[in-house]
Motif scaffolding. Structure first.
Motif, mmCIF file in Angstrom:
data_model
loop_
_atom_site.group_PDB
_atom_site.id
_atom_site.type_symbol
_atom_site.label_atom_id
_atom_site.label_comp_id
_atom_site.label_asym_id
_atom_site.label_seq_id
_atom_site.Cartn_x
_atom_site.Cartn_y
_atom_site.Cartn_z
ATOM 1 N N VAL A 1 0.840 -1.206 0.000
ATOM 2 C CA VAL A 1 0.000 0.000 0.000
ATOM 3 C C VAL A 1 0.871 1.251 0.000
ATOM 4 N N ALA A 2 1.920 1.241 0.817
ATOM 5 C CA ALA A 2 2.822 2.389 0.877
ATOM 6 C C ALA A 2 3.519 2.613 -0.459
ATOM 7 N N LEU A 3 4.057 1.547 -1.043
ATOM 8 C CA LEU A 3 4.768 1.668 -2.317
ATOM 9 C C LEU A 3 3.831 2.131 -3.425
ATOM 10 N N ALA A 4 2.636 1.543 -3.478
ATOM 11 C CA ALA A 4 1.676 1.933 -4.512
ATOM 12 C C ALA A 4 1.255 3.386 -4.359
ATOM 13 N N SER A 5 1.084 3.843 -3.123
ATOM 14 C CA SER A 5 0.631 5.217 -2.894
ATOM 15 C C SER A 5 1.699 6.241 -3.278
ATOM 16 N N VAL A 6 2.967 5.955 -2.997
ATOM 17 C CA VAL A 6 4.007 6.928 -3.337
ATOM 18 C C VAL A 6 4.350 6.875 -4.828
ATOM 19 N N TRP A 7 4.302 5.685 -5.428
ATOM 20 C CA TRP A 7 4.579 5.575 -6.857
ATOM 21 C C TRP A 7 3.490 6.288 -7.659
ATOM 22 N N ALA A 8 2.247 6.198 -7.160
ATOM 23 C CA ALA A 8 1.122 6.802 -7.870
ATOM 24 C C ALA A 8 1.039 8.312 -7.667
ATOM 25 N N THR A 9 1.794 8.865 -6.718
ATOM 26 C CA THR A 9 1.715 10.299 -6.446
ATOM 27 C C THR A 9 2.995 11.042 -6.821
ATOM 28 N N THR A 10 3.883 10.408 -7.571
ATOM 29 C CA THR A 10 5.054 11.129 -8.065
ATOM 30 C C THR A 10 4.592 12.178 -9.068
ATOM 31 N N LEU A 11 5.404 13.199 -9.285
ATOM 32 C CA LEU A 11 5.042 14.262 -10.225
ATOM 33 C C LEU A 11 4.834 13.712 -11.634
ATOM 34 N N ALA A 12 5.671 12.753 -12.022
ATOM 35 C CA ALA A 12 5.548 12.164 -13.357
ATOM 36 C C ALA A 12 4.212 11.450 -13.528
ATOM 37 N N THR A 13 3.761 10.754 -12.487
ATOM 38 C CA THR A 13 2.484 10.044 -12.567
ATOM 39 C C THR A 13 1.312 11.011 -12.558
ATOM 40 N N GLN A 14 1.387 12.046 -11.731
ATOM 41 C CA GLN A 14 0.284 13.000 -11.621
ATOM 42 C C GLN A 14 0.040 13.773 -12.915
ATOM 43 N N GLU A 15 1.028 13.817 -13.783
ATOM 44 C CA GLU A 15 0.832 14.483 -15.067
ATOM 45 C C GLU A 15 -0.233 13.788 -15.913
ATOM 46 N N PHE A 16 -0.504 12.511 -15.632
ATOM 47 C CA PHE A 16 -1.514 11.761 -16.377
ATOM 48 C C PHE A 16 -2.888 11.831 -15.713
ATOM 49 N N GLY A 17 -2.993 12.614 -14.639
ATOM 50 C CA GLY A 17 -4.281 12.860 -14.017
ATOM 51 C C GLY A 17 -4.844 11.683 -13.244
ATOM 52 N N PHE A 18 -6.168 11.685 -13.118
ATOM 53 C CA PHE A 18 -6.891 10.681 -12.342
ATOM 54 C C PHE A 18 -6.572 9.267 -12.818
#
Length: 333
Positions: free
Chosen positions: A89-106
């Motif tokens: 859960v921790a790894l998935a949450s931080v990987w999904a909230t990196t700046l690179a990932t957030q560029e793809f939105g929801f």
């Protein structure tokens, strides 16, 4: 493989009915415990505990660990264990909230969280099912590795979510008939888990593998494939829980999911899932989650020490295991 004679069939059916009756009694007992906890909360802090906002908070907090517990219930039912769920859960949450990932939105955040969960579940499943590793060791290794990677990604810093469509799911305006979207997701996962365990071949195979792996193999079940799928399912639940946690906290941290593995195992056990495998109950596991979440909320509202809370949880777990042992002995008698 032992065949059942006509004379043995009534006895077998009687044992099944007895176990079903005990499961119903156990669920009713958990409902009674939950009702007692609500009464305690209402008596000690009536204005705060019975407020609709607090009840929504309890259900929302239960949703994250509840989704994890659904996956854990399947793994334990099969005779396995997964100590890595909190770290995943921790790894998935931080990987999904990196700046690179957030560029793809929801979609990018949701896809990444689920993909990371599935990837970790795949590694666990391969190590256990095809690598011959003991589940305790394999998932313990994943726990350490996932926590370490989460820390490396964040460098110890909190990653703030800036995607409005994700953050909007956590505001009251997004509630459906007063129910937070996270609770609706938890309800959907619970319903899907119940159907999968109780109404499908996959569920029957899971129970068979947990009850007697060798007999399951002789009956034509691919035990290794089944175990792989179960750890994939656990990883999927962790990915979904990570996304819910992102919505709830509005951020990703390497400390997310701390002790989730213990809470999920405890909730499944007090709900009636056998730690040795062969029997599982989604309804009981969900009730276990609600009991623990309500205890935490009552302790927080009454400003009680967290160490007392942990002692209370430990006592509940010990009592549940003792009841399980007695139930197993009675069913074998």
């Amino acid at each position: 493989m032992t065949l059942t004679t006509p004379a043995e069939a009534p006895a077998r059916d009687g044992r099944r009915r007895a176990l079903g009756l005990r499961a119903d009694v156990r669920n009713l007992s958990l409902l009674g415990v939950l009702a007692a906890l609500v009464a305690v909360g209402g008596l000690t802090r009536p204005a705060e505990f019975l407020a609709s906002s607090n009840l929504q908070l309890v259900l929302t907090q239960a949703s994250v660990i509840g989704v994890v517990t659904v996956g854990m219930t399947f793994v334990i039912t099969s005779g396995g264990i997964d100590l890595s769920v909190g770290a995943i859960v921790a790894l998935a949450s931080v990987w999904a909230t990196t700046l690179a990932t957030q560029e793809f939105g929801f979609a990018g955040i949701l896809f990444t969280a689920v993909a990371v969960g599935l990837g970790c579940g795949l590694v666990n499943g391969v190590l256990v099912a095809y690598g011959g590793m003991v589940p305790f060791i394999a998932t313990l290794a994943m726990l350490a590795s996932a926590r370490g990677l989460a820390l490396q990604i964040t460098d110890g810093r909190t990653q703030i979510v800036t995607v409005p469509s994700v953050l909007d799911l956590g505001v009251p305006n997004a509630y459906v008939l007063g129910i937070p979207p996270l609770v609706l997701v938890f309800a959907a996962v619970t319903a899907a888990g119940w159907l999968l365990l109780n109404r499908t071949t996959f569920g029957r195979r899971t129970i068979a593998v947990g009850g007697n792996p060798e007999a399951a193999r002789l009956a034509g079940i691919d035990v290794r494939r089944q175990r792989l799928l179960l750890y994939l399912l656990s990883g999927l639940c962790c990915g979904i829980a990570a996304f819910l946690l992102i919505v709830l906290a509005g951020s990703g941290q390497n400390t997310n999911g701390n002790l989730y593995e213990l809470d999920a195992i405890a909730a499944a056990i007090i709900g009636g899932t056998l730690l040795s495998g062969g029997r599982g109950t989604i309804v009981g596991s969900v009730l276990g989650v609600l009991v623990f979440t309500t205890i935490t909320n009552i302790f927080a509202l009454n400003n009680l020490q967290s160490d007392v809370q942990q002692i209370a949880k430990g006592a509940i777990i010990v009592a549940a295991v003792l009841v399980q042992r007695r139930t197993v002995r009675d069913s074998e008698a």
